[in-house]
Design a protein around this motif. Sequence first.
Motif, PDB file in Angstrom:
ATOM      1  N   PHE A 123      65.692  36.339 -46.381  1.00  0.00           N
ATOM      2  CA  PHE A 123      64.568  35.614 -45.764  1.00  0.00           C
ATOM      3  C   PHE A 123      64.904  34.142 -45.601  1.00  0.00           C
ATOM      4  CE2 PHE A 123      60.730  33.047 -46.208  1.00  0.00           C
ATOM      5  CZ  PHE A 123      59.978  33.525 -45.153  1.00  0.00           C
ATOM      6  N   GLU A 124      65.491  33.547 -46.634  1.00  0.00           N
ATOM      7  CA  GLU A 124      65.874  32.132 -46.556  1.00  0.00           C
ATOM      8  C   GLU A 124      66.897  31.918 -45.439  1.00  0.00           C
ATOM      9  OE1 GLU A 124      66.157  28.121 -47.340  1.00  0.00           O
ATOM     10  OE2 GLU A 124      64.732  29.552 -48.199  1.00  0.00           O
ATOM     11  N   GLU A 125      67.847  32.827 -45.333  1.00  0.00           N
ATOM     12  CA  GLU A 125      68.864  32.728 -44.282  1.00  0.00           C
ATOM     13  C   GLU A 125      68.249  32.894 -42.890  1.00  0.00           C
ATOM     14  OE1 GLU A 125      72.177  34.657 -47.308  1.00  0.00           O
ATOM     15  OE2 GLU A 125      71.319  35.854 -45.688  1.00  0.00           O
ATOM     16  N   ALA A 126      67.290  33.828 -42.782  1.00  0.00           N
ATOM     17  CA  ALA A 126      66.612  34.027 -41.496  1.00  0.00           C
ATOM     18  C   ALA A 126      65.834  32.767 -41.092  1.00  0.00           C
ATOM     19  CB  ALA A 126      65.669  35.230 -41.578  1.00  0.00           C
ATOM     20  N   SER A 127      65.231  32.087 -42.077  1.00  0.00           N
ATOM     21  CA  SER A 127      64.499  30.846 -41.792  1.00  0.00           C
ATOM     22  C   SER A 127      65.435  29.776 -41.258  1.00  0.00           C
ATOM     23  CB  SER A 127      63.806  30.342 -43.065  1.00  0.00           C
ATOM     24  OG  SER A 127      62.890  31.275 -43.555  1.00  0.00           O
ATOM     25  N   ILE A 128      66.628  29.676 -41.865  1.00  0.00           N
ATOM     26  CA  ILE A 128      67.614  28.697 -41.402  1.00  0.00           C
ATOM     27  C   ILE A 128      68.069  29.037 -39.985  1.00  0.00           C
ATOM     28  CG2 ILE A 128      69.943  27.795 -41.794  1.00  0.00           C
ATOM     29  CD1 ILE A 128      69.422  28.240 -44.821  1.00  0.00           C
ATOM     30  N   ALA A 129      68.332  30.329 -39.737  1.00  0.00           N
ATOM     31  CA  ALA A 129      68.779  30.755 -38.405  1.00  0.00           C
ATOM     32  C   ALA A 129      67.704  30.477 -37.355  1.00  0.00           C
ATOM     33  CB  ALA A 129      69.127  32.235 -38.422  1.00  0.00           C
ATOM     34  N   LEU A 130      66.441  30.709 -37.725  1.00  0.00           N
ATOM     35  CA  LEU A 130      65.347  30.469 -36.788  1.00  0.00           C
ATOM     36  C   LEU A 130      65.226  28.989 -36.444  1.00  0.00           C
ATOM     37  CD1 LEU A 130      62.876  31.703 -35.274  1.00  0.00           C
ATOM     38  CD2 LEU A 130      61.527  31.156 -37.311  1.00  0.00           C
ATOM     39  N   SER A 131      65.539  28.135 -37.410  1.00  0.00           N
ATOM     40  CA  SER A 131      65.387  26.693 -37.185  1.00  0.00           C
ATOM     41  C   SER A 131      66.314  26.176 -36.092  1.00  0.00           C
ATOM     42  CB  SER A 131      65.643  25.923 -38.485  1.00  0.00           C
ATOM     43  OG  SER A 131      67.008  26.004 -38.860  1.00  0.00           O
TER      44      SER A 131
END
Length: 373
Positions: A123-131
């Motif tokens: 989830f944390e990685e997905a948040s970074i990718a979305l940013s």
Amino acid sequence: MESVMHYLDIPLNGERYSVIIIQLPYILESIDKGALEKLDLEKAGLRECIAELEGNHACMLDIGENKLAIIYASDTVSENAWKEELTAKLAAIQKLFLERFQHAVLYGIGRPYSSLMDVSASFEEASIALSFGMPSSSPMPYYDDLPRHPQSYYYPVDVEQKLLNYLRSGNMEELDNTFDSLYVENFVERSLIEPVLRLLLSELVSTALKFMDQSGRQMFEDESIDMMSFLQLPQGAGEAEACFHRITKLYQHIASKISDQKRIRNEELMCDIVGYLNLHYSDPSLCLPMLSDQFQISETYLSLLVKEHTGCSFTEYVNRKRMNAAKELLSESRLNIEQIADHVGYSSLNSFSRAFKRMHGVTPTHYRTFSGQ
């Protein structure tokens, strides 16, 4: 986790688990009924698009006014196959959504993990990718495909919180896994320059100090932990990696001490619990909530403790104590069976007789006859 998922009827099973965050491409600037209705409609439409294609392989979660998260379970073992499969599914979702609402959504995709316990990292990685804000019509924004900058280290807040939790629980295995991930991300994939690595190492030492302060420094006073040596961070090239491994050993040392202390406390607590049960097993009101309140620990933790130290559940342990006492009274006393049932904690003769036969295969009357009374 498996029990909760079963209770909530979430059949999420697979070889790999990853998180995808999907964002509708606007944020409400004011509370407007028409805008809210439009957003709700699009979010409901997005849910339908996902459900049409995913079936039992995805669990959807609402994480904001314009965002959904998907925990995606894949049956593939190969990471390349996982990426191909997920890319095709997300492209299909995007196509459906475009047809219905005439604009695209944004994606952020975390890494796949073999355990559901690691979905928070995904989830944390997905948040970074979305940013990074790439539309899904572009190449999919997988976290692993993002550019790595040697000026930026990886140590997000949720990873620090994990390290603190693993220290509190003395969980050596998960602690080692987290440090392995930090090493790969910062020393291998990012190839950080020395000054940036010093910042990372400083944060790791700060987390350890934070934990020691929260736990009470007296807990570590009898140990030769020279924190000053860890505060002297490397200055020369090539020393950062050695310092990282020393800090890893510091965490392992603290976790080991916490684990030992926890084991000693649990043994003392369990001794008190067993003593209490031995004295009060005949109380008809004895139950897990009552015992939990007596010792000021959660029912779940209490159940785990009893199971770990006795090999059976709380109910089984109490029933065995009652049945053993009943057998002794049936063999050696002249109390009638109803009196014995009351004496060992049963509110009715029928419930006592059923429990006795279920455990011993004969009724209390037959047992008394066989034992010579």
